[in-house]
Design a protein around this motif. Sequence first.
Motif, PDB file in Angstrom:
ATOM      1  N   ALA A   1      -0.224  11.488 -10.021  1.00  0.00           N
ATOM      2  CA  ALA A   1      -1.384  12.518 -10.360  1.00  0.00           C
ATOM      3  C   ALA A   1      -0.814  13.840 -10.156  1.00  0.00           C
ATOM      4  O   ALA A   1      -1.330  14.791 -10.782  1.00  0.00           O
ATOM      5  CB  ALA A   1      -2.034  12.161  -8.959  1.00  0.00           C
ATOM      6  N   LEU A   2       0.533  13.924  -9.721  1.00  0.00           N
ATOM      7  CA  LEU A   2       1.200  15.603  -9.762  1.00  0.00           C
ATOM      8  C   LEU A   2       1.755  15.591 -10.901  1.00  0.00           C
ATOM      9  O   LEU A   2       1.718  16.670 -11.537  1.00  0.00           O
ATOM     10  CB  LEU A   2       1.992  15.572  -8.430  1.00  0.00           C
ATOM     11  N   ALA A   3       2.487  14.386 -11.323  1.00  0.00           N
ATOM     12  CA  ALA A   3       3.555  14.833 -12.476  1.00  0.00           C
ATOM     13  C   ALA A   3       2.900  14.852 -13.812  1.00  0.00           C
ATOM     14  O   ALA A   3       3.394  15.730 -14.865  1.00  0.00           O
ATOM     15  CB  ALA A   3       4.582  13.752 -12.318  1.00  0.00           C
TER      16      ALA A   3
ATOM     17  N   MET B   1       0.900  -1.202  -0.081  1.00  0.00           N
ATOM     18  CA  MET B   1       0.063  -0.009   0.054  1.00  0.00           C
ATOM     19  C   MET B   1       0.805   1.364   0.002  1.00  0.00           C
ATOM     20  O   MET B   1       0.368   2.192  -0.469  1.00  0.00           O
ATOM     21  CB  MET B   1      -0.887   0.007   1.174  1.00  0.00           C
ATOM     22  N   GLY B   2       1.947   1.273   0.605  1.00  0.00           N
ATOM     23  CA  GLY B   2       2.793   2.266   0.611  1.00  0.00           C
ATOM     24  C   GLY B   2       3.230   2.697  -0.858  1.00  0.00           C
ATOM     25  O   GLY B   2       3.582   3.648  -1.173  1.00  0.00           O
ATOM     26  N   THR B   3       3.863   1.458  -1.261  1.00  0.00           N
ATOM     27  CA  THR B   3       4.135   1.759  -2.690  1.00  0.00           C
ATOM     28  C   THR B   3       3.024   2.192  -3.624  1.00  0.00           C
ATOM     29  O   THR B   3       3.349   3.176  -4.732  1.00  0.00           O
ATOM     30  CB  THR B   3       4.714   0.406  -3.377  1.00  0.00           C
ATOM     31  N   VAL B   4       1.829   1.646  -3.800  1.00  0.00           N
ATOM     32  CA  VAL B   4       0.865   2.233  -4.388  1.00  0.00           C
ATOM     33  C   VAL B   4       0.494   3.809  -4.353  1.00  0.00           C
ATOM     34  O   VAL B   4       0.343   4.475  -5.226  1.00  0.00           O
ATOM     35  CB  VAL B   4      -0.538   1.548  -3.934  1.00  0.00           C
ATOM     36  N   TRP B   5       0.560   3.978  -2.928  1.00  0.00           N
ATOM     37  CA  TRP B   5       0.116   5.356  -2.557  1.00  0.00           C
ATOM     38  C   TRP B   5       1.272   6.406  -3.146  1.00  0.00           C
ATOM     39  O   TRP B   5       0.802   7.525  -3.699  1.00  0.00           O
ATOM     40  CB  TRP B   5       0.194   5.585  -0.873  1.00  0.00           C
ATOM     41  N   VAL B   6       2.332   6.385  -3.062  1.00  0.00           N
ATOM     42  CA  VAL B   6       3.523   7.109  -3.193  1.00  0.00           C
ATOM     43  C   VAL B   6       3.521   7.036  -4.734  1.00  0.00           C
ATOM     44  O   VAL B   6       3.732   8.266  -5.344  1.00  0.00           O
ATOM     45  CB  VAL B   6       4.974   6.598  -2.651  1.00  0.00           C
TER      46      VAL B   6
ATOM     47  N   ILE C   1      16.168   5.193  -3.163  1.00  0.00           N
ATOM     48  CA  ILE C   1      16.932   6.026  -2.272  1.00  0.00           C
ATOM     49  C   ILE C   1      16.183   7.286  -1.998  1.00  0.00           C
ATOM     50  O   ILE C   1      15.983   7.800  -0.674  1.00  0.00           O
ATOM     51  CB  ILE C   1      18.386   6.476  -3.002  1.00  0.00           C
ATOM     52  N   ALA C   2      15.687   8.182  -2.786  1.00  0.00           N
ATOM     53  CA  ALA C   2      14.994   9.298  -2.720  1.00  0.00           C
ATOM     54  C   ALA C   2      13.788   8.939  -1.888  1.00  0.00           C
ATOM     55  O   ALA C   2      13.427   9.575  -0.735  1.00  0.00           O
ATOM     56  CB  ALA C   2      14.587  10.249  -3.950  1.00  0.00           C
ATOM     57  N   VAL C   3      13.015   7.967  -2.129  1.00  0.00           N
ATOM     58  CA  VAL C   3      11.586   7.668  -1.287  1.00  0.00           C
ATOM     59  C   VAL C   3      12.195   7.174   0.092  1.00  0.00           C
ATOM     60  O   VAL C   3      11.586   7.550   1.213  1.00  0.00           O
ATOM     61  CB  VAL C   3      10.915   6.511  -2.154  1.00  0.00           C
TER      62      VAL C   3
ATOM     63  N   GLY D   1       6.798  11.720  -0.023  1.00  0.00           N
ATOM     64  CA  GLY D   1       7.515  10.827  -0.940  1.00  0.00           C
ATOM     65  C   GLY D   1       6.674  10.997  -2.484  1.00  0.00           C
ATOM     66  O   GLY D   1       7.360  10.946  -3.358  1.00  0.00           O
ATOM     67  N   GLY D   2       5.403  11.161  -2.371  1.00  0.00           N
ATOM     68  CA  GLY D   2       4.749  11.428  -3.739  1.00  0.00           C
ATOM     69  C   GLY D   2       5.341  12.898  -4.521  1.00  0.00           C
ATOM     70  O   GLY D   2       5.626  12.825  -5.664  1.00  0.00           O
TER      71      GLY D   2
END
Length: 297
Positions: free
Chosen positions: A81-83, A70-75, A223-225, A153-154
């Motif tokens: 959605a933003l990009a 779920m963390g992977t799906v959310w981020v 790394i960034a996430v 993260g997103g």
Amino acid sequence: MSSLRIARERAAGGVMFVMTALSLLLVIVMGLGLYLKAAPIFEEHSLWDLLSASEWKPFKNKFGFFPFIMGTVWVTGIALALALPLSLLTAVFLTEYARSWVKRWVYPALDILAALPSVIYGVWGTLLVVPWVSDRLAPHFVKFSSGYTVLTGGIVLSVMILPLLVSLFVELFDTVPQELRDSSKALGSTRWQTAKRVVLRKSLPGIFAAVVLAVSRALGETIAVLMVCGNLPEVPRSLLDACYPIPALIANNYGEMLSLPLYEAALMFAALILFIVVLVFNLASRMILYRIKRVNA
């Protein structure tokens, strides 16, 4: 002379066939290798228990992957959605509205942003985005937030994939024949109407393929996430909760797995999940892309 040319053509075709077969074989070998390394965990836990359980306590033999999934799906979902809208509008501006001097400055900047190591984005997120979320945004919704959240993260991930998407979209839009634009404008359409009804519609299959490529990169980003998500193995309930994506799980714990063989198998299973998700996602996208091309043909 003609026989020599035919022989060269056959040899070139054979070499390309072998290279293609090796590429497919490499994917199969990678998947099989991950499965064999993860196999020990299936002897003690069912696949459903691994995917649906939420408790992660390796030293108590509890491996619940649901929070990480779920963390992977959310981020990834927030990043896309933003990009996506921002990158589409930026590419439309650069190809349909911007002057030549703007392009001369923007294109090199996009190349530089795309080439930056992910750790740079992680540091930027830690120094700027995390404090902004913690001090400015979160107090309007919750009493306290550390800033290391799903939203952070997103945001960081969206900035990472933005240059890639813009570059791909610009290349796609440049391939649309100028005659189509001129015909649309000759009928009285504005620049925006031409971009929306001609350029975007003509580029739809390529846009879809570019999004798939960006999502595939986002799913595997580590790394960034890892630096901005909080790394808390709980299912996020809101954008201001911490999360623990699968790539961060593997990167954080790979060095500790040697003491527990089942722990190693669990991390290999996490890698296998990512491998299968990306593979299935790409195969499904190819099928959809093929249907889009047939409809637009």
